[in-house]
Design an enzyme around this catalytic site. Structure first.
Site, PDB file in Angstrom:
ATOM      1  N   GLU A 266       0.876  -1.177   0.000  1.00 48.23           N
ATOM      2  CA  GLU A 266       0.000   0.000   0.000  1.00 48.23           C
ATOM      3  C   GLU A 266       0.907   1.218   0.000  1.00 48.23           C
ATOM      4  OE1 GLU A 266      -3.159  -0.080  -0.301  1.00 48.23           O
ATOM      5  OE2 GLU A 266      -3.959  -1.909   0.587  1.00 48.23           O
TER       6      GLU A 266
ATOM      7  N   CYS B 210      -2.170   9.432   2.284  1.00 50.35           N
ATOM      8  CA  CYS B 210      -1.721   8.838   1.020  1.00 50.35           C
ATOM      9  C   CYS B 210      -2.637   9.179  -0.154  1.00 50.35           C
ATOM     10  CB  CYS B 210      -1.594   7.327   1.168  1.00 50.35           C
ATOM     11  SG  CYS B 210      -3.111   6.555   1.733  1.00 50.35           S
TER      12      CYS B 210
HETATM   13  P1  NAD Z   1       8.233   4.704   4.984  1.00 51.47           P
HETATM   14  O1  NAD Z   1       8.312   3.875   3.762  1.00 51.47           O
HETATM   15  O2  NAD Z   1       9.364   5.612   5.313  1.00 51.47           O
HETATM   16  O3  NAD Z   1       8.033   3.791   6.292  1.00 51.47           O
HETATM   17  C1  NAD Z   1       7.026   2.812   6.372  1.00 51.47           C
HETATM   18  C2  NAD Z   1       7.472   1.704   7.291  1.00 51.47           C
HETATM   19  O4  NAD Z   1       8.623   1.076   6.748  1.00 51.47           O
HETATM   20  C3  NAD Z   1       7.839   2.149   8.695  1.00 51.47           C
HETATM   21  O5  NAD Z   1       7.348   1.217   9.623  1.00 51.47           O
HETATM   22  C4  NAD Z   1       9.364   2.153   8.677  1.00 51.47           C
HETATM   23  O6  NAD Z   1       9.920   1.847   9.933  1.00 51.47           O
HETATM   24  C5  NAD Z   1       9.676   1.047   7.690  1.00 51.47           C
HETATM   25  N1  NAD Z   1      10.938   1.288   6.986  1.00 51.47           N
HETATM   26  C6  NAD Z   1      11.435   2.465   6.562  1.00 51.47           C
HETATM   27  N2  NAD Z   1      12.602   2.283   5.910  1.00 51.47           N
HETATM   28  C7  NAD Z   1      12.847   0.951   5.925  1.00 51.47           C
HETATM   29  C8  NAD Z   1      13.891   0.125   5.418  1.00 51.47           C
HETATM   30  N3  NAD Z   1      14.934   0.655   4.785  1.00 51.47           N
HETATM   31  N4  NAD Z   1      13.804  -1.205   5.598  1.00 51.47           N
HETATM   32  C9  NAD Z   1      12.732  -1.746   6.235  1.00 51.47           C
HETATM   33  N5  NAD Z   1      11.730  -1.016   6.744  1.00 51.47           N
HETATM   34  C10 NAD Z   1      11.780   0.309   6.599  1.00 51.47           C
HETATM   35  O7  NAD Z   1       6.864   5.501   4.863  1.00 51.47           O
HETATM   36  P2  NAD Z   1       6.261   6.588   5.843  1.00 51.47           P
HETATM   37  O8  NAD Z   1       7.083   7.833   5.742  1.00 51.47           O
HETATM   38  O9  NAD Z   1       6.059   5.991   7.188  1.00 51.47           O
HETATM   39  O10 NAD Z   1       4.829   6.823   5.193  1.00 51.47           O
HETATM   40  C11 NAD Z   1       4.641   7.733   4.151  1.00 51.47           C
HETATM   41  C12 NAD Z   1       4.427   7.032   2.838  1.00 51.47           C
HETATM   42  O11 NAD Z   1       3.474   6.006   2.972  1.00 51.47           O
HETATM   43  C13 NAD Z   1       3.867   7.962   1.765  1.00 51.47           C
HETATM   44  O12 NAD Z   1       4.488   7.696   0.541  1.00 51.47           O
HETATM   45  C14 NAD Z   1       2.396   7.604   1.710  1.00 51.47           C
HETATM   46  O13 NAD Z   1       1.755   7.897   0.505  1.00 51.47           O
HETATM   47  C15 NAD Z   1       2.449   6.133   1.978  1.00 51.47           C
HETATM   48  N6  NAD Z   1       1.192   5.673   2.544  1.00 51.47           N
HETATM   49  C16 NAD Z   1       0.408   4.817   1.811  1.00 51.47           C
HETATM   50  C17 NAD Z   1      -0.816   4.395   2.325  1.00 51.47           C
HETATM   51  C18 NAD Z   1      -1.718   3.468   1.566  1.00 51.47           C
HETATM   52  O14 NAD Z   1      -2.628   2.920   2.182  1.00 51.47           O
HETATM   53  N7  NAD Z   1      -1.522   3.254   0.284  1.00 51.47           N
HETATM   54  C19 NAD Z   1      -1.224   4.846   3.570  1.00 51.47           C
HETATM   55  C20 NAD Z   1      -0.397   5.697   4.273  1.00 51.47           C
HETATM   56  C21 NAD Z   1       0.820   6.098   3.764  1.00 51.47           C
END
Ligand code: NAD
Length: 454
Positions: free
Chosen positions: A207, A241
């Protein structure tokens, strides 16, 4: 970590989680937890994001309660085997699709709706009969702590575990074999997740985000359109998002729309540059990234105030073009660029501009023209709303998810249940044996086989 995962697997092997009553008890436990822990939840959300109790209820607590009730009502029906037709050549067998739990599921959640985006997949995971690890975001630490402390008090601790981890520890966690990974986050991180999942051939639902466009053409209801766009964009300070990322408006409507957007911001969030109860930006890095999008040659129409002390950026409208920095990446904050469609075929121009970005998670169209609605069917996006924005994701009867760079797989309601299930195809054959199927295949046997399989 290894011990936690081994214990969860051992519990899964006991078969307890297959039982529908166990699944229902866990869904009831989620509902009870949300009800009894509303105050502690609101406190954590206030701490992490400055979210008001009203917004917390609307977008996190009430939202998942609604989903949990819906799933609780339907889980027994969804978990039953569904009979399907059987072709003549397999007679007298019967065929059915039997949902099975996948096993050990991992939920990796983001920070922007820290409760909703961990609990909604958890609802699907327990409903499907899995054992589950929740990995909340380290960037919403109060909510992450809330999960660690609260989940074991309500849900079966042998079946649901919370592991708090930042990127590094999550990378370690991902080296372990899971049966399913449900990831919500950025497209960039999704690359790491899928690479790690590939090592174990683990299926994923992703997602993700992207630039969700909002087209305004042939629209006779500008005030209503503006109110809906403003709500969807500035809720959670744009850290949503499916927030409209940018507006594409036909030239003759531009001024009226800009005025209506300004009025709607004041109506919903308070005076220009002094919003009340407005969520702050999650952290300094994200705040600076957003502020860096301003003063880059755009025309400021409204707002623009950035406060480094509180990490708040006031609802901001800018007039920009495709070359502007805000149009180079997902904004994910309270800055809304308005781009003007100047070509005679405004809708066609919008389609071309949208195609310059990867496939979005959502697309919105505010138009009273049936021709525009028809043409919008050719616009590929995860979800779509006509004359609204964001609200499509609140309907539990529809799958929520992305396509292409905005993700794959679905969540919410039955789609979530199916994502966390393996849909096993089952053939139930009788003891009546029809020799036709076995070699040697005589001429007359082949004649019958061809007729049956036609
Ligand atoms: P992110 O990708 O930075 O982090 C998401 C999760 O991944 C966190 O739990 C984080 O700890 C983990 N993570 C981060 N880097 C990692 C790595 N290198 N290896 C393993 N795990 C890692 O995203 P965010 O900043 O928390 O959220 C924002 C993004 O999420 C935006 O792009 C937004 O559009 C998207 N989003 C999508 C939805 C949806 O339902 N489609 C909903 C909310 C947010």
């Amino acid at each position: 970590m290894k011990e936690i995962l081994a214990n969860l697997r051992t519990y899964f092997e006991t078969g307890t989680t297959f039982d529908i009553e166990w699944r229902r008890s866990q869904l009831r436990a989620i509902l009870e937890m949300l009800e009894k822990e509303t105050d502690s939840l609101c406190k954590a959300l206030q701490e992490d994001l400055g979210k008001s109790a009203e917004e917390a209820w609307l977008t996190e607590i009430g939202f998942v309660q609604h989903e949990a009730r819906f799933v609780l009502k339907n889980v027994a029906k969804w978990a039953r085997a569904r009979r399907v037709s059987t072709p003549m050549f397999l007679m007298p067998a019967k065929s059915q699709i039997q949902p099975q739990p996948r096993g050990l599921a991992l939920i990796i959640a983001p920070w922007n709706y820290p409760i909703q985006l961990a609990v909604s997949p958890l609802i699907a995971s327990v409903a499907a009969g899995n054992v589950t690890v929740i990995k909340p975001s380290e960037l919403a630490p109060a909510c992450a702590k809330w999960f660690s402390e609260t989940i074991p008090r309500y849900l079966d601790p042998k079946a649901v575990a919370v592991i708090e981890a930042g990127p590094e520890k999550t990378s370690e966690l991902l080296k372990e074999p899971f049966d399913f990974i449900f990831f919500t986050g950025s497209t960039k991180t999704a690359h790491y997740i899928t690479r790690a999942a590939a090592e174990h051939l683990t299926p994923t639902v992703l997602e993700l985000g992207g630039k969700s466009p909002c087209i305004v053409t042939n629209c006779d209801h500008i005030q209503t359109a503006a109110r809906r766009i403003v709500f969807a964009k500035f809720l959670n300070a744009g850290q949503t998002c499916v927030a409209p990322d940018y507006i594409l408006v036909e030239e003759k409507l531009k001024d009226a729309l800009a005025d209506a957007l300004k009025a709607a911001i004041v109506e919903q969030f308070g005076p220009e540059n002094a919003p009340t109860n407005f969520v702050h930006i999650i952290h300094k890095g994200h705040y600076e990234r957003l502020c860096g999008m301003l003063n880059k040659g755009e025309k400021l129409l409204f707002g623009g105030k950035c406060d480094p002390e509180t990490l708040r950026i006031a609802p901001t409208l800018i007039e920009a073009d495709m070359a502007h920095p805000a149009m180079q990446e997902e904004i994910f904050g309270p800055i809304l660029p308005i781009l003007t469609l100047t070509e005679p075929d405004a809708f066609g121009q919008a389609m071309k501009l949208i195609a310059a970005h990867p496939t979005p998670l959502a697309a919105y169209l505010f138009s009273d023209s049936n021709a525009d609605v028809k043409r919008a069917k050719r616009l590929i996006s995860g979800g779509f709303a006509h004359n609204d924005a964001l609200m499509h994701l609140t309907n539990v009867h529809m799958a929520f998810g992305g396509v292409g760079q905005s993700g794959h797989g679905g969540s919410h309601g039955h789609a979530g249940f199916e994502a966390f299930s393996h849909m096993r195809s089952e053939l139930l054959q009788s003891q009546i044996d029809i020799p036709l199927r076995y070699p040697p295949f005589t001429e007359s046997a082949m004649k019958w086989l061809k007729r049956f399989m036609h």
